[in-house]
Design an enzyme around this catalytic site. Structure first.
Site, short mmCIF file in Angstrom:
data_model
loop_
_atom_site.label_atom_id
_atom_site.label_comp_id
_atom_site.label_asym_id
_atom_site.label_seq_id
_atom_site.Cartn_x
_atom_site.Cartn_y
_atom_site.Cartn_z
N LEU A 5 13.66 -58.88 -13.79
CA LEU A 5 14.74 -58.29 -12.99
C LEU A 5 15.51 -59.35 -12.22
CD1 LEU A 5 12.87 -55.17 -11.54
CD2 LEU A 5 14.52 -55.23 -13.43
N GLY A 6 14.84 -60.44 -11.88
CA GLY A 6 15.49 -61.49 -11.11
C GLY A 6 14.57 -62.67 -10.93
N GLU A 7 15.16 -63.80 -10.57
CA GLU A 7 14.37 -65.02 -10.37
C GLU A 7 14.92 -65.76 -9.18
OE1 GLU A 7 12.56 -68.75 -12.98
OE2 GLU A 7 13.91 -67.27 -13.89
N GLY A 8 14.01 -66.20 -8.29
CA GLY A 8 14.42 -66.90 -7.09
C GLY A 8 13.72 -68.23 -6.95
N THR A 9 13.83 -68.80 -5.75
CA THR A 9 13.26 -70.12 -5.49
C THR A 9 11.75 -70.12 -5.65
OG1 THR A 9 15.03 -70.53 -3.91
CG2 THR A 9 13.11 -71.97 -3.79
N GLY B 157 9.73 -67.58 -7.11
CA GLY B 157 9.08 -66.80 -8.13
C GLY B 157 10.02 -65.90 -8.90
N VAL B 158 9.41 -64.95 -9.61
CA VAL B 158 10.13 -64.06 -10.52
C VAL B 158 9.78 -62.62 -10.19
CG1 VAL B 158 10.52 -63.50 -12.96
CG2 VAL B 158 9.96 -65.85 -12.31
N ASP C 51 17.13 -60.71 7.76
CA ASP C 51 17.80 -61.04 6.51
C ASP C 51 18.56 -59.83 5.97
OD1 ASP C 51 18.64 -62.72 4.50
OD2 ASP C 51 16.82 -62.54 3.29
#
Length: 424
Positions: A25-29, A31-32, A141
């Site tokens: 669904l998404g990937e960030g700094t 993890g996934v 945030d």
């Protein structure tokens, strides 16, 4: 929640095998995020796989903070943490699956939001915030893509990685929180002592974004962000905000009078404008609280908020349609006129005067770090509820996030709980 204590690797594996991963669904700094099936319940879930990294990086502490807080925050407008377990060197957080987020709603040009729809989204957001603040938790945030929307239309606050327990007046926090466009002026002036009012300012920015169908105040730096704020609401006087001049990074700006709020949001109701003005109050001590906002006459007047199940939602991923949003904000910021490390007097850049967009060139709504693409013609514009060209100019800025410098600073300075072995 699964812990894997006592070296029970087989037990942890059984927990991990319960979830069948599907697409990313998404990937960030750190993890996934995967979509997955819970074979025990048959429900669809979202799994955030976090790379724990080295101890000194502090990544695991951010995850532990999120787990700890979400265990305490059980509310219909806050994302539910179903499970958490370590597996193969990663920490897995299992959340209820949410179909989309508020940013996708705002960006989708095929969606027409009625005043009742906007009221419903704002009400659910404030209910989630009010519950957090009642439990003495700051979100820190707040932004549209952290407000998730489920299949039933229910909006829920998510991503509590920067959240913090507050309440002690002597407690110092980092001011490097929130994406810049949603930071309250006290944070931009460097305060380290703050409370729930910072979340309310960000919620006001989201309210404005729903009305405008684009980000409201798009500064390219902290000083430029303050310039955008002062252009919209006027330069604050000491009578409005007595503590302002004592803030660590206070900068004196040339006085600019506030335009009528009606000129910024001409299609908003009087009650909506009154609530916005209270959410955008400069003095955080006088800013409206989430609970007070929920009791505001805006939510009591007609039209009544749309039922969540009847709210319009974007199409499934991959069927984006035409979701380009014009953006009329100026990237240039106000100019610092005097040397650094002294009281700096800032005046508005002349580019913040009338600088209208060419009719045949509109810009795509910014998201992440993507570059903007020109829209094909004037006919692709959507109706805007404000003509902001005279105040904010024309050039778009990319949607800000906590960049690598911010994250490095957070790793060094995040005010973690002592039980996590991290102190400031």
């Amino acid at each position: 929640m699964a812990s894997g204590d006592g070296g029970d690797d087989a037990g942890v594996k059984r927990v991990a095998d319960r979830y069948l991963k599907r697409e990313v669904l998404g990937e960030g700094t750190y993890g996934v995020v995967f979509k997955a099936d819970d074979t025990k319940t048959g429900n669809t879930v979202a799994i955030k796989k976090i790379r724990l990294g080295k101890y000194k990086e502090g990544v695991n502490f951010t995850a532990l903070r999120e787990i700890k807080l979400l265990k305490e925050l059980k509310d219909s407008n806050i994302i539910e943490l179903i499970d958490a377990f370590p597996y193969k060197g990663n920490l897995h957080l299992v959340f209820e699956f949410m179909e989309t987020d508020l940013e996708a709603v705002i960006r989708d040009r095929n969606i027409v939001l009625s005043p009742a729809d906007t009221k419903s989204y704002i009400q659910m957001m404030l209910k989630g915030l009010a519950f957090c603040h009642k439990k003495w938790v700051l979100h820190r945030d707040m932004k549209p893509n952290n407000l998730l929307i489920g299949a039933d239309g229910q909006l829920k606050l998510a991503d509590f990685g920067l959240a913090r327990i507050f309440g002690s007046p002597e407690r110092n926090f980092t001011h490097q929180v929130f994406a810049r466009w949603y930071r309250a002026p006290e944070l931009l002036f460097g305060t380290k002592q703050y409370g729930s009012a910072v979340d309310i300012w960000a919620a006001g920015c989201i309210f404005a974004e729903l009305l405008l169908r684009r980000p409201f105040l798009q500064g390219s730096s902290d000083i430029d962000q303050l310039g955008k704020i002062f252009a919209a609401f006027g330069t604050p006087k000491s009578s409005q905000w007595p503590d302002m001049v004592y803030l660590p990074d206070y900068v004196e700006y040339q006085f600019v009078s506030a335009p009528p709020l009606r000129s910024l949001f001409p299609m908003a109701s009087d009650d909506a404008l009154d609530l916005l003005s209270r959410m955008f109050t400069y003095d955080p001590k006088a800013r409206i609280t989430a609970q007070q906002a929920l009791e505001h006459r805006y939510f009591l007047s007609v039209p009544a908020p749309t039922k969540p199940s009847q709210l319009p939602r974007p199409p499934p991923k991959g069927d984006s349609g035409n979701n380009k949003i014009p953006d009329l904000n100026l990237q240039d910021g106000p100019v610092v006129l005097s040397p650094p490390r002294k009281l700096r007097r800032v005046t508005a850049h002349e580019g913040m005067e009338v600088h209208m967009h060419r009719a045949d060139r509109t810009e795509e709504h910014p998201s992440g770090a993507r570059h903007m693409d020109d829209m094909s013609s004037q006919s692709s514009r959507i109706p805007m509820s404000v003509d902001v060209g005279a105040i904010f100019g024309t050039r778009p800025a990319p949607r800000p996030t906590l960049n690598s410098a911010d994250k490095s600073r957070l790793k060094r300075k995040l005010d973690m709980d002592p039980e996590f072995g991290y102190t400031e």
